[in-house]
Design an enzyme around this catalytic site. Structure first.
Site, PDB file in Angstrom:
ATOM      1  N   GLU A 149      24.490  13.942  87.831  1.00  0.00           N
ATOM      2  CA  GLU A 149      24.331  14.961  86.793  1.00  0.00           C
ATOM      3  C   GLU A 149      23.670  14.359  85.547  1.00  0.00           C
ATOM      4  O   GLU A 149      22.809  14.983  84.923  1.00  0.00           O
ATOM      5  CB  GLU A 149      25.706  15.579  86.469  1.00  0.00           C
ATOM      6  CG  GLU A 149      25.736  16.617  85.379  1.00  0.00           C
ATOM      7  CD  GLU A 149      24.813  17.804  85.630  1.00  0.00           C
ATOM      8  OE1 GLU A 149      24.253  17.945  86.717  1.00  0.00           O
ATOM      9  OE2 GLU A 149      24.630  18.580  84.675  1.00  0.00           O
TER      10      GLU A 149
ATOM     11  N   ARG B  71      15.493  32.877  80.395  1.00  0.00           N
ATOM     12  CA  ARG B  71      15.176  33.176  81.790  1.00  0.00           C
ATOM     13  C   ARG B  71      13.742  32.776  82.159  1.00  0.00           C
ATOM     14  O   ARG B  71      13.364  32.817  83.331  1.00  0.00           O
ATOM     15  CB  ARG B  71      15.363  34.676  82.065  1.00  0.00           C
ATOM     16  CG  ARG B  71      16.795  35.135  81.903  1.00  0.00           C
ATOM     17  CD  ARG B  71      16.889  36.614  82.176  1.00  0.00           C
ATOM     18  NE  ARG B  71      16.711  36.913  83.572  1.00  0.00           N
ATOM     19  CZ  ARG B  71      17.701  36.999  84.465  1.00  0.00           C
ATOM     20  NH1 ARG B  71      18.937  36.838  84.078  1.00  0.00           N
ATOM     21  NH2 ARG B  71      17.451  37.265  85.719  1.00  0.00           N
TER      22      ARG B  71
ATOM     23  N   HIS C 282      20.720  -2.179  98.242  1.00  0.00           N
ATOM     24  CA  HIS C 282      20.078  -1.887  99.530  1.00  0.00           C
ATOM     25  C   HIS C 282      18.666  -1.346  99.354  1.00  0.00           C
ATOM     26  O   HIS C 282      18.167  -0.644 100.225  1.00  0.00           O
ATOM     27  CB  HIS C 282      20.938  -0.906 100.332  1.00  0.00           C
ATOM     28  CG  HIS C 282      22.274  -1.469 100.688  1.00  0.00           C
ATOM     29  ND1 HIS C 282      22.442  -2.503 101.581  1.00  0.00           N
ATOM     30  CD2 HIS C 282      23.512  -1.178 100.224  1.00  0.00           C
ATOM     31  CE1 HIS C 282      23.727  -2.800 101.673  1.00  0.00           C
ATOM     32  NE2 HIS C 282      24.398  -2.012 100.853  1.00  0.00           N
TER      33      HIS C 282
ATOM     34  N   ASN D 202      10.608  41.493  87.646  1.00  0.00           N
ATOM     35  CA  ASN D 202      11.264  40.213  87.886  1.00  0.00           C
ATOM     36  C   ASN D 202      11.574  40.133  89.366  1.00  0.00           C
ATOM     37  O   ASN D 202      12.200  41.043  89.916  1.00  0.00           O
ATOM     38  CB  ASN D 202      12.563  40.123  87.065  1.00  0.00           C
ATOM     39  CG  ASN D 202      13.362  38.886  87.421  1.00  0.00           C
ATOM     40  OD1 ASN D 202      12.782  37.860  87.789  1.00  0.00           O
ATOM     41  ND2 ASN D 202      14.671  38.964  87.321  1.00  0.00           N
ATOM     42  N   GLY D 203      11.129  39.040  89.988  1.00  0.00           N
ATOM     43  CA  GLY D 203      11.382  38.873  91.417  1.00  0.00           C
ATOM     44  C   GLY D 203      10.125  38.347  92.087  1.00  0.00           C
ATOM     45  O   GLY D 203       9.210  37.859  91.408  1.00  0.00           O
TER      46      GLY D 203
ATOM     47  N   LYS E 215      20.191  15.659  83.983  1.00  0.00           N
ATOM     48  CA  LYS E 215      20.140  16.178  82.611  1.00  0.00           C
ATOM     49  C   LYS E 215      19.065  15.459  81.810  1.00  0.00           C
ATOM     50  O   LYS E 215      18.291  16.074  81.083  1.00  0.00           O
ATOM     51  CB  LYS E 215      21.519  15.997  81.966  1.00  0.00           C
ATOM     52  CG  LYS E 215      21.863  17.011  80.969  1.00  0.00           C
ATOM     53  CD  LYS E 215      22.630  18.202  81.488  1.00  0.00           C
ATOM     54  CE  LYS E 215      22.057  18.839  82.717  1.00  0.00           C
ATOM     55  NZ  LYS E 215      22.830  19.922  83.237  1.00  0.00           N
TER      56      LYS E 215
ATOM     57  N   LYS F 147      16.348  29.381  83.356  1.00  0.00           N
ATOM     58  CA  LYS F 147      17.783  29.182  83.539  1.00  0.00           C
ATOM     59  C   LYS F 147      18.314  29.727  84.864  1.00  0.00           C
ATOM     60  O   LYS F 147      19.048  29.054  85.555  1.00  0.00           O
ATOM     61  CB  LYS F 147      18.569  29.779  82.377  1.00  0.00           C
ATOM     62  CG  LYS F 147      20.034  29.364  82.473  1.00  0.00           C
ATOM     63  CD  LYS F 147      20.712  29.307  81.163  1.00  0.00           C
ATOM     64  CE  LYS F 147      22.119  28.771  81.290  1.00  0.00           C
ATOM     65  NZ  LYS F 147      22.169  27.323  81.545  1.00  0.00           N
TER      66      LYS F 147
ATOM     67  N   GLU G 171      15.605  16.468  82.937  1.00  0.00           N
ATOM     68  CA  GLU G 171      15.343  17.879  82.671  1.00  0.00           C
ATOM     69  C   GLU G 171      14.943  18.132  81.217  1.00  0.00           C
ATOM     70  O   GLU G 171      14.018  18.892  80.947  1.00  0.00           O
ATOM     71  CB  GLU G 171      16.630  18.640  83.006  1.00  0.00           C
ATOM     72  CG  GLU G 171      16.553  20.113  82.900  1.00  0.00           C
ATOM     73  CD  GLU G 171      17.890  20.781  83.226  1.00  0.00           C
ATOM     74  OE1 GLU G 171      18.922  20.085  83.337  1.00  0.00           O
ATOM     75  OE2 GLU G 171      17.887  22.010  83.358  1.00  0.00           O
TER      76      GLU G 171
ATOM     77  N   TRP H 205       8.608  33.439  83.866  1.00  0.00           N
ATOM     78  CA  TRP H 205       8.638  32.102  84.464  1.00  0.00           C
ATOM     79  C   TRP H 205       7.737  32.212  85.684  1.00  0.00           C
ATOM     80  O   TRP H 205       8.068  32.885  86.653  1.00  0.00           O
ATOM     81  CB  TRP H 205      10.063  31.736  84.854  1.00  0.00           C
ATOM     82  CG  TRP H 205      10.196  30.361  85.417  1.00  0.00           C
ATOM     83  CD1 TRP H 205      10.221  29.182  84.722  1.00  0.00           C
ATOM     84  CD2 TRP H 205      10.333  30.011  86.802  1.00  0.00           C
ATOM     85  NE1 TRP H 205      10.369  28.129  85.594  1.00  0.00           N
ATOM     86  CE2 TRP H 205      10.442  28.609  86.871  1.00  0.00           C
ATOM     87  CE3 TRP H 205      10.385  30.732  87.992  1.00  0.00           C
ATOM     88  CZ2 TRP H 205      10.587  27.912  88.063  1.00  0.00           C
ATOM     89  CZ3 TRP H 205      10.524  30.049  89.193  1.00  0.00           C
ATOM     90  CH2 TRP H 205      10.627  28.647  89.217  1.00  0.00           C
TER      91      TRP H 205
ATOM     92  N   CYS I 221      12.338  35.490  85.312  1.00  0.00           N
ATOM     93  CA  CYS I 221      11.822  36.327  84.238  1.00  0.00           C
ATOM     94  C   CYS I 221      12.935  37.195  83.660  1.00  0.00           C
ATOM     95  O   CYS I 221      13.909  37.501  84.338  1.00  0.00           O
ATOM     96  CB  CYS I 221      10.734  37.229  84.788  1.00  0.00           C
ATOM     97  SG  CYS I 221       9.503  36.334  85.726  1.00  0.00           S
TER      98      CYS I 221
HETATM   99  C1  F6R Z   1      20.478  21.958  85.257  1.00  0.00           C
HETATM  100  C2  F6R Z   1      20.518  23.365  85.552  1.00  0.00           C
HETATM  101  C3  F6R Z   1      20.152  23.818  86.915  1.00  0.00           C
HETATM  102  C4  F6R Z   1      21.165  24.849  87.408  1.00  0.00           C
HETATM  103  C5  F6R Z   1      20.768  25.424  88.762  1.00  0.00           C
HETATM  104  C6  F6R Z   1      21.804  26.389  89.291  1.00  0.00           C
HETATM  105  O1  F6R Z   1      20.878  21.717  83.946  1.00  0.00           O
HETATM  106  O2  F6R Z   1      20.826  24.163  84.708  1.00  0.00           O
HETATM  107  O3  F6R Z   1      20.079  22.742  87.811  1.00  0.00           O
HETATM  108  O4  F6R Z   1      22.408  24.227  87.471  1.00  0.00           O
HETATM  109  O5  F6R Z   1      19.540  26.080  88.651  1.00  0.00           O
HETATM  110  O6  F6R Z   1      21.993  27.464  88.415  1.00  0.00           O
HETATM  111  P1  F6R Z   1      23.263  28.396  88.547  1.00  0.00           P
HETATM  112  O7  F6R Z   1      24.457  27.553  88.212  1.00  0.00           O
HETATM  113  O8  F6R Z   1      23.045  29.504  87.578  1.00  0.00           O
HETATM  114  O9  F6R Z   1      23.320  28.841  89.969  1.00  0.00           O
END
Ligand code: F6R
Length: 588
Positions: A460, A27, A483, A96-97, A464, A583, A467, A72, A2
């Site tokens: 990755e 966030r 396998h 937030n928390g 991506k 994020k 996501e 969130w 949040c």
């Molecule tokens: C994927 C993504 C997440 C972050 C993960 C860690 O695109 O953004 O998987 O990489 O939540 O976030 P940080 O790097 O802020 O610790």
């Protein structure tokens, strides 16, 4: 997680709170709300959905004090009722928390006759503060937080006092200092262009904020002084410019991220070399994309420094009683520097006697407070929820850290990295992934395959695409396909191979043949001319600029990011705000 913002001064609080929430929306964005105090009365507006849902209701607000929240959801589904602020008596709170003992506190409050409206953990905070309130908001907050277990960044307003009271424990919170006005927010971007000076609150701090004064107390209500530093967030960095989405803008900034990370490394090189002295083993940890960068960093360390290195997701690392201690360095990688699992993994490493090195894009984050040394990732603010330029910045930072660990101070390996910003720029400008994105968007499932470093990028790429487009997929080592996973291949699947390592190319091409003979669609991302020649006409080939194999992840990453972006747009998804995500994940 949040985002929260508070304002007290002489301007229109509704406008400032709304602007701050828009900047904090990355966030969390499943619901939003705000509370304003005017003429001794509090008005609360809260709505399920993105921050802009509040806009029509804000027009009529005339107040110079306000707190806002973009959510969130953790406890309680996204809804108007579960949105913050939560109120009790004359008190309104944004949080937030996570309050881990909320059930116990809720039962206690219910037994005292309190009625709960929401399904959130946060509502207990409002009722607790109201329970302790007898004319002194700071004292009531101090009493209430003593009962909380978990993490919190709080802002509280009260009908009877013209102030904001803020408190933090394990969730980020900053104070912004203005002229005749003051601010409070979960992070700096919310205050970009609003104030020039900020202070970061520490765990246990409680701040009393009026328009003219900010007083910070510790948990025993003794005054404490926190460092005042410049607000580094610049509003021009945060605009979308002519781009349709932040994700596309930020893929375009990958070159700058590598270039500035390389420049910024000079400031830490000596300190890092000293921290690495006597290190005989390295553990790299992070979550999501940062973990994928760790997989690459691990190989750099093994290749350059020839010492054992492991990579582990922070959420696993912290609960497995890791064997650490002297001689061990832990590299904790995080864009935000606030990811709870990564911060806690770093704390655990430190308490076990390991050297802790943070690799982060946010130089005032919690992770930097835990670490012995901070290796900066200079990607600039990343607004899109999906990590793009921060990943390439992390890979560049880890390459430099590995060279430092190996005692390589200059020469060819450094020069290789210096060439990469231009190649990243060329890739971002020229890569065309739209036809492949259409195939992925129509597919039943996607497989991203590669070996060694290409495998790390495959993971990755798969993350991506999932996501931002919600197309199911898996990242897999190309050699493992036969396998088991090969059973899933048919004409409705797309397999994306990343092949940039000449030594392993032949083996990967075998896997390409295995997929083709089962009717699967295949695309190959490569910068190897002989691979291109052999596969052209058989599969979709996407060509990358030539570069050494160790730094090719910086280019193939751009390609998989762009592929994911294109697929999201084709499927009309919002790539900047994927469903269910936020994020920075400051809860477990
Ligand atoms: C994927 C993504 C997440 C972050 C993960 C860690 O695109 O953004 O998987 O990489 O939540 O976030 P940080 O790097 O802020 O610790």
């Amino acid at each position: 997680m949040c985002g929260i913002i508070g304002y007290i001064g002489n301007k229109n609080a509704a406008e400032i709170v709304y602007g701050g929430l828009k900047r904090l929306e990355y966030r969390g964005y499943d619901s939003a709300g705000a509370a304003f105090r005017a003429e001794g009365k509090i008005s609360v507006i809260k709505k399920e959905g993105k921050v802009e849902k509040l806009l029509p209701y804000l027009a009529g607000v005339r107040a110079t004090v306000g707190i806002g929240h973009t959510r969130w959801a953790t406890h309680g589904a996204p809804s108007d009722i579960n949105a913050h602020p939560h109120s009790s008596g004359c008190i309104s709170v944004v949080h937030n928390g996570i309050i881990e003992n909320y059930a116990e506190l809720k039962n206690l409050l219910i037994s005292e006759g309190v009625t709960f409206l929401s399904r959130t953990d946060s509502e207990v905070i409002a009722h607790l503060i109201n329970r302790f309130y007898s004319g002194d908001l700071v004292a009531a907050v101090a009493e209430a937080v003593k009962l909380l277990k978990g993490s919190y960044a709080l802002m509280v307003i009260c009908e009877r006092e013209n102030k904001i009271v803020a408190a933090r424990y394990k969730s980020p919170l900053i104070i912004g200092f203005g002229q005749g006005e003051n601010f409070c927010a979960s992070d700096e971007p919310a205050l970009a262009g609003k104030c020039e000076k900020i202070s970061v609150l520490e765990d246990g701090d409680i701040a009393e904020i009026t328009s003219d004064e900010v007083t910070i107390f510790n948990g025993e209500l003794q005054c404490v002084v926190r460092e005042v530093s410049p607000n580094l967030a610049v509003s021009s960095d945060l605009g979308l410019g002519d781009y349709p989405h932040y994700m596309l803008k930020e893929i375009g900034e990958v070159a700058g991220s590598v270039e500035y990370t390389l420049k910024a490394f000079g400031s830490v090189k000596v300190k890092l070399a000293a921290a690495f002295s006597g290190v005989t083993r390295v553990v790299l940890t992070g979550c999501g994309t940062a973990y994928h960068a760790a997989l690459i960093g691990r190989r750099y360390i093994e290749i350059f420094a020839k010492i054992p290195a492991e990579a582990e997701t922070a959420g696993e690392f912290r609960y497995k009683n890791p064997v650490l201690g002297e001689g061990c360095a832990v590299l904790a990688i995080s864009q935000s520097g606030e990811t709870a699992d990564t911060v806690e993994a770093a704390r655990l490493a430190k308490s076990s006697g390991a050297k802790v090195i943070a690799v982060t894009n946010c130089l005032r984050s919690e992770l930097t407070r835990v670490a012995d040394v901070v290796v900066p990732v200079a990607a600039g603010p990343e607004i899109c929820v999906a990590a793009t330029k921060s990943y390439t910045g992390q890979v560049a930072a880890l390459y430099l850290a590995a060279l430092t660990l190996a005692g390589v101070e200059g020469g060819g390996l450094w020069e290789e990295l210096e060439k990469m910003p231009a190649l990243c720029r060329e890739t971002a400008e020229n890569i065309d992934t739209s036809a492949l994105a259409r195939k992925c968007a129509r597919s039943r499932g996607t497989y991203f395959l590669g070996r060694d470093l290409d495998y790390a990028v495959a993971l990755e790429g798969s993350l991506k695409l999932k996501e931002v487009s919600y197309v199911p997929g898996e990242g897999y080592p190309a050699g493992e396909l036969k396998h088991g996973t090969l059973a899933l291949i048919d004409k409705r699947t797309v397999s994306v191979f990343i092949i940039t390592d000449g030594k392993l190319a032949g083996k990967c091409e075998n896997a390409v043949e295995q997929v083709l003979s089962r009717g699967g669609k295949v695309a190959v991302l490569t910068n190897l001319q002989d691979v291109k020649k052999r596969l052209k006409g058989l599969v979709t080939v996407i060509e990358l600029p030539a570069c050494g194999r160790l730094l090719s992840p910086l280019l193939s990453a751009v390609a998989v990011q762009k592929l994911a972006y294109d697929a999201a747009v084709i499927l009309s998804r919002d790539p900047d705000k994927p469903r269910n995500l936020a994020k920075s994940v400051t809860v477990e």
